[in-house]
Design a protein around this motif. Structure first.
Motif: not given
Length: 483
Positions: A72, A79-80
């Motif tokens: 993160r 974003q994943q």
């Protein structure tokens, strides 16, 4: 190998080990490798607390949480990443690391090193004798020619609160083996188990409330470690309540919602409550009274791990209360096994510090990692401990995020490092690192402290660029510059 008496229940070995966790296994392996016939006794699962309810399952729960936290902080990955983690695969992986709470693999290992296993509850029955009550109810008497090694470890300690027995609270065992994520988890405590389990179960989606009697977390470490961790836990959504005590627990029938009455008279409801409030020795039913020792107490040992006042009894691991850490217990077990073998051969045991014969357990360089976000890695003395011990020391601090390797590791990297330098001798007394990924810095610090490496020599241990280990160079520069 084994002398069997006229009765099948009586057998004699060179060494009898009580407790087949990692510590007992290491002691048995070392004495057997030295040519001493050795038997091991276990009342639960071979592999002990570490394998099934502590180190292995807890780190299996924590690793995905920490990997997610790192992801993160990286563009292209952040974003994943979804939150919370999908619990099913995490719990399944945890179960695989515990071998689904079956010990067949560990038993196979004992067979491979020719150490017989006796299942049952073992207790001393006079000098050099262990009586084992088997699951079938029979009693086997094991006699040792040279040594009995007690490696029974410790257990979770619950406070004597009204209602606590009926409430069926979690201890570290339930916290590491639970098969479902509780919606609301209250954790009582501010030590390692408390913060690691807060990290793990929050990462799996539980709403976690941390009830801390003191004013901070991890009060045995450098103060900044607990401060940085508390800030990060709060950012992750953990509700931390310092200066909070629990007066009563209510959960009729041991099912449903648990209600905690706090010291200020308010209440807190949760689906589960974990008490992480300390450890007690597994010595209450160990037969210590048969050899004039106090049952239920920590069993002191000298630096060869032999119990003072005896020439045959050894206490290793948690039981001797030197350091409640698996790696230190295994180290002590290797020391004890080597000392037992030397004494069995009539050799003089070297009890000097840093014994080259490996018959003395050091306690100046004890390393520990707290697997949270951020990670906390420490070895040796804190500043307060060093000063209390009478050493003339200086603390040297460095923000880890200032080195290139940390900036590359994660955007917004936040961490701190501290060295405790002995000003009279020019070597390190302690080191603490706080930040993502810092656990891999710890062994270099352990070597520096255990080896009493002069700071002048450490200048020539060049850290690779760009890695987080470059903080070592920055710390040495700060010491040189007096900052």
């Amino acid at each position: 190998m084994t002398d069997t008496g006229t009765e099948a229940e009586q057998q004699t070995y060179d060494v009898v080990v009580v407790g087949a966790g990692p510590v007992g296994e290491n002691a048995a392996d070392r004495t057997r490798s030295a040519g001493l016939s050795t038997v091991i006794v276990e009342s639960e699962l071979v592999g002990g607390e570490c394998s099934y309810w502590a180190c292995m399952p807890s780190k299996a729960l924590l690793r995905p949480v920490l990997a997610q936290a790192d992801a993160r902080r990286l563009p292209g990955l952040a974003q994943q990443v979804t939150w919370p983690l999908e619990a099913g695969p995490v719990l399944a992986r945890r179960d695989s690391f515990t071998s689904h709470w079956k010990d067949g693999g560990q038993v196979e290992w004992l067979d491979s090193v020719d150490v017989p296993l006796v299942r049952g509850h073992g207790r001393l029955d006079g000098p050099k004798t262990v009586a084992v009550t088997t699951p079938e109810g029979t009693v086997e008497r094991l006699t040792a020619r040279h040594a009995v090694v007690l490696a029974t470890g410790s257990r979770a300690k619950l406070p004597p609160l009204p209602g606590i027995d009926e409430a069926k609270p979690w201890t570290s065992r339930e916290a590491t083996s639970a098969q479902q994520v509780p919606g609301r988890l209250a954790i009582v405590g501010g030590g390692v188990v408390a913060v690691e389990m807060a990290t793990a179960w929050r990462g799996l989606g539980a709403h976690v409330t941390l009830l801390v009697r003191g004013e901070g977390l991890l009060d045995r470490l450098e103060p900044f470690a607990g401060e940085l961790l508390a800030k990060q836990l709060a950012e992750h959504g953990v509700d931390i309540r310092p200066g909070t005590s629990v007066a009563e627990v209510s959960r009729p029938g041991g099912t449903g919602t648990v209600s905690l009455t706090l010291g200020d008279g308010s209440t807190l409801e949760a689906d589960e409550v974990l008490f992480a409030t300390g450890r007690a020795p597994r010595s209450e039913d160990l037969g210590l009274e048969t050899v004039d020792l106090e049952p239920g107490a920590w069993l002191e040992s000298d630096d060869s791990c032999r119990v003072p006042g005896t020439d045959w009894l050894y206490s290793v691991g948690d039981l001797n209360h030197r350091a409640l850490l698996t790696h230190q217990g295994k180290y002590q077990a290797r020391v004890a096994g080597t000392a037992i073998a030397a004494r069995a051969k009539g050799e003089t045991v070297d009890t000097a510090p840093w014994s080259p014969a490996q018959t003395t357990a050091d306690h100046a360089a004890v390393p520990q990692v707290v697997f949270t976000d951020p990670e906390i890695a420490a070895v040796g003395l804190t500043l307060a401990e060093a000063e209390a011990a009478g050493h003339r020391v200086r603390a040297v601090d460095q923000e880890i995020g200032s080195v290139a390797g940390a900036a590359l590791y994660a955007d917004g990297y936040t961490g701190r490092a501290r060295l405790i330098v002995d000003e009279d001798h020019g070597f390190l007394r302690g080191a603490t690192f706080v930040g993502p990924g810092v656990s891999e810095l710890l062994h270099s610090a352990t070597i520096a402290i255990a080896g009493e490496v002069p700071l002048a020599r450490l200048w020539h241990a060049v850290p690779s660029y760009p890695t987080i280990s470059e903080v070592w160079l920055r710390l040495l520069e700060a010491y040189r510059d007096g900052s």
